[in-house]
Enzyme design. Structure first.
Site, PDB file in Angstrom:
ATOM      1  N   HIS A   1       0.844  -1.208   0.000  1.00 23.44           N
ATOM      2  CA  HIS A   1       0.000   0.000   0.000  1.00 23.44           C
ATOM      3  C   HIS A   1       0.875   1.253   0.000  1.00 23.44           C
ATOM      4  CE1 HIS A   1      -3.081  -2.639   2.304  1.00 23.44           C
ATOM      5  NE2 HIS A   1      -3.603  -2.436   1.117  1.00 23.44           N
TER       6      HIS A   1
ATOM      7  N   LYS B   1     -16.005  -7.865   5.817  1.00 20.24           N
ATOM      8  CA  LYS B   1     -15.003  -8.738   6.445  1.00 20.24           C
ATOM      9  C   LYS B   1     -14.928  -8.459   7.943  1.00 20.24           C
ATOM     10  CE  LYS B   1     -12.125  -7.823   2.455  1.00 20.24           C
ATOM     11  NZ  LYS B   1     -10.950  -7.030   2.085  1.00 20.24           N
TER      12      LYS B   1
ATOM     13  N   ARG C   1      -2.207  -6.097  -8.488  1.00 22.36           N
ATOM     14  CA  ARG C   1      -1.157  -7.100  -8.262  1.00 22.36           C
ATOM     15  C   ARG C   1      -1.233  -8.141  -9.374  1.00 22.36           C
ATOM     16  NH1 ARG C   1      -3.146  -7.536  -2.207  1.00 22.36           N
ATOM     17  NH2 ARG C   1      -5.000  -7.069  -3.431  1.00 22.36           N
TER      18      ARG C   1
ATOM     19  N   SER D   1      -2.858  -7.735   2.933  1.00 22.33           N
ATOM     20  CA  SER D   1      -3.073  -7.603   4.377  1.00 22.33           C
ATOM     21  C   SER D   1      -3.441  -8.958   4.981  1.00 22.33           C
ATOM     22  CB  SER D   1      -4.194  -6.609   4.665  1.00 22.33           C
ATOM     23  OG  SER D   1      -3.895  -5.359   4.110  1.00 22.33           O
TER      24      SER D   1
HETATM   25  P1  ADP Z   1      -9.741  -3.872  -0.486  1.00 26.60           P
HETATM   26  O1  ADP Z   1     -10.236  -4.628   0.713  1.00 26.60           O
HETATM   27  O2  ADP Z   1     -10.619  -2.771  -0.957  1.00 26.60           O
HETATM   28  O3  ADP Z   1      -9.170  -4.727  -1.599  1.00 26.60           O
HETATM   29  P2  ADP Z   1      -7.057  -3.433   0.416  1.00 26.60           P
HETATM   30  O4  ADP Z   1      -6.705  -2.655   1.640  1.00 26.60           O
HETATM   31  O5  ADP Z   1      -6.812  -4.883   0.459  1.00 26.60           O
HETATM   32  O6  ADP Z   1      -8.537  -3.053   0.111  1.00 26.60           O
HETATM   33  O7  ADP Z   1      -6.332  -2.820  -0.840  1.00 26.60           O
HETATM   34  C1  ADP Z   1      -6.555  -1.510  -1.270  1.00 26.60           C
HETATM   35  C2  ADP Z   1      -5.943  -1.331  -2.639  1.00 26.60           C
HETATM   36  O8  ADP Z   1      -4.547  -1.544  -2.581  1.00 26.60           O
HETATM   37  C3  ADP Z   1      -6.454  -2.309  -3.694  1.00 26.60           C
HETATM   38  O9  ADP Z   1      -6.506  -1.642  -4.937  1.00 26.60           O
HETATM   39  C4  ADP Z   1      -5.403  -3.369  -3.727  1.00 26.60           C
HETATM   40  O10 ADP Z   1      -5.352  -4.024  -4.974  1.00 26.60           O
HETATM   41  C5  ADP Z   1      -4.159  -2.538  -3.501  1.00 26.60           C
HETATM   42  N1  ADP Z   1      -3.074  -3.319  -2.937  1.00 26.60           N
HETATM   43  C6  ADP Z   1      -3.099  -4.104  -1.852  1.00 26.60           C
HETATM   44  N2  ADP Z   1      -1.906  -4.708  -1.654  1.00 26.60           N
HETATM   45  C7  ADP Z   1      -1.103  -4.269  -2.657  1.00 26.60           C
HETATM   46  C8  ADP Z   1       0.252  -4.557  -3.047  1.00 26.60           C
HETATM   47  N3  ADP Z   1       0.999  -5.434  -2.369  1.00 26.60           N
HETATM   48  N4  ADP Z   1       0.739  -3.936  -4.150  1.00 26.60           N
HETATM   49  C9  ADP Z   1      -0.050  -3.092  -4.854  1.00 26.60           C
HETATM   50  N5  ADP Z   1      -1.326  -2.803  -4.565  1.00 26.60           N
HETATM   51  C10 ADP Z   1      -1.847  -3.382  -3.490  1.00 26.60           C
END
Ligand code: ADP
Length: 160
Positions: free
Chosen positions: A17, A41, A90, A128
């Protein structure tokens, strides 16, 4: 002034992130990191804890605002006076869901453009959920999250 909204669960914020936020902060005048409240979730960290961890992880980046929202992203974007949303992409597995979300938001608010930044290769498989799982099983999460986030996870899991 150009503003971009970066919405997500951030439960917790990872180096993946942070990579997206710091790259977006070089492309826009302001990045609003928006923590989604109405996630279905079961959360690991509360909204306030997540916001605090994001704040502490991003002290180096000045042009950011950290906020939370519930309801429709399309409405929130409007409320903030923005028109652009950034998401990270990703592996291929993100594609279908992200495409669906972007098109739905565009339908709800035609002004909204979603842009995608491809994940840096070292964070391609970082999520996460994976961080929480590894930590729960006693694995080392150094290199996945900032030190303060790591400590807070371990505190919650093993000292609570
Ligand atoms: P959500 O639950 O909405 O998917 P996340 O907190 O998991 O939210 O992710 C928010 C954004 O960050 C999403 O667009 C996700 O694809 C991106 N993201 C999460 N992890 C990574 C990573 N390792 N590299 C690039 N983008 C990421």
């Amino acid at each position: 002034m150009s503003t971009v909204i970066y919405p997500g669960s951030f439960d917790p914020i990872t180096l993946g992130h942070i990579d997206i936020i710091s790259r977006a902060s070089r492309m826009f005048d302001k990045v609003i990191v928006a923590v989604l409240k109405n996630s279905t979730k079961k959360p690991f960290f509360s909204i306030d804890e997540r916001i605090e961890l994001i704040k502490e992880s991003l002290t180096d980046i000045k042009n950011i605002e950290i906020d939370s929202f519930d309801g429709l992203l399309a409405d929130y974007v409007n409320k903030k006076g923005a028109t652009t949303v950034v998401r990270g992409l990703r592996a291929m597995s993100d594609f279908e869901y992200e495409f669906q979300m972007a098109l739905t938001n565009k339908h709800l608010n035609p002004e909204v453009e979603t842009i995608f930044l491809t994940s840096s290769s070292e964070y391609m498989y970082l999520s996460s959920g994976m961080v929480r799982q590894v930590a729960e099983l006693g694995g080392d999460i150094t290199g996945f999250v900032p030190e303060i986030v790591k400590n807070k996870i371990l505190e919650k899991l093993f000292k609570g």
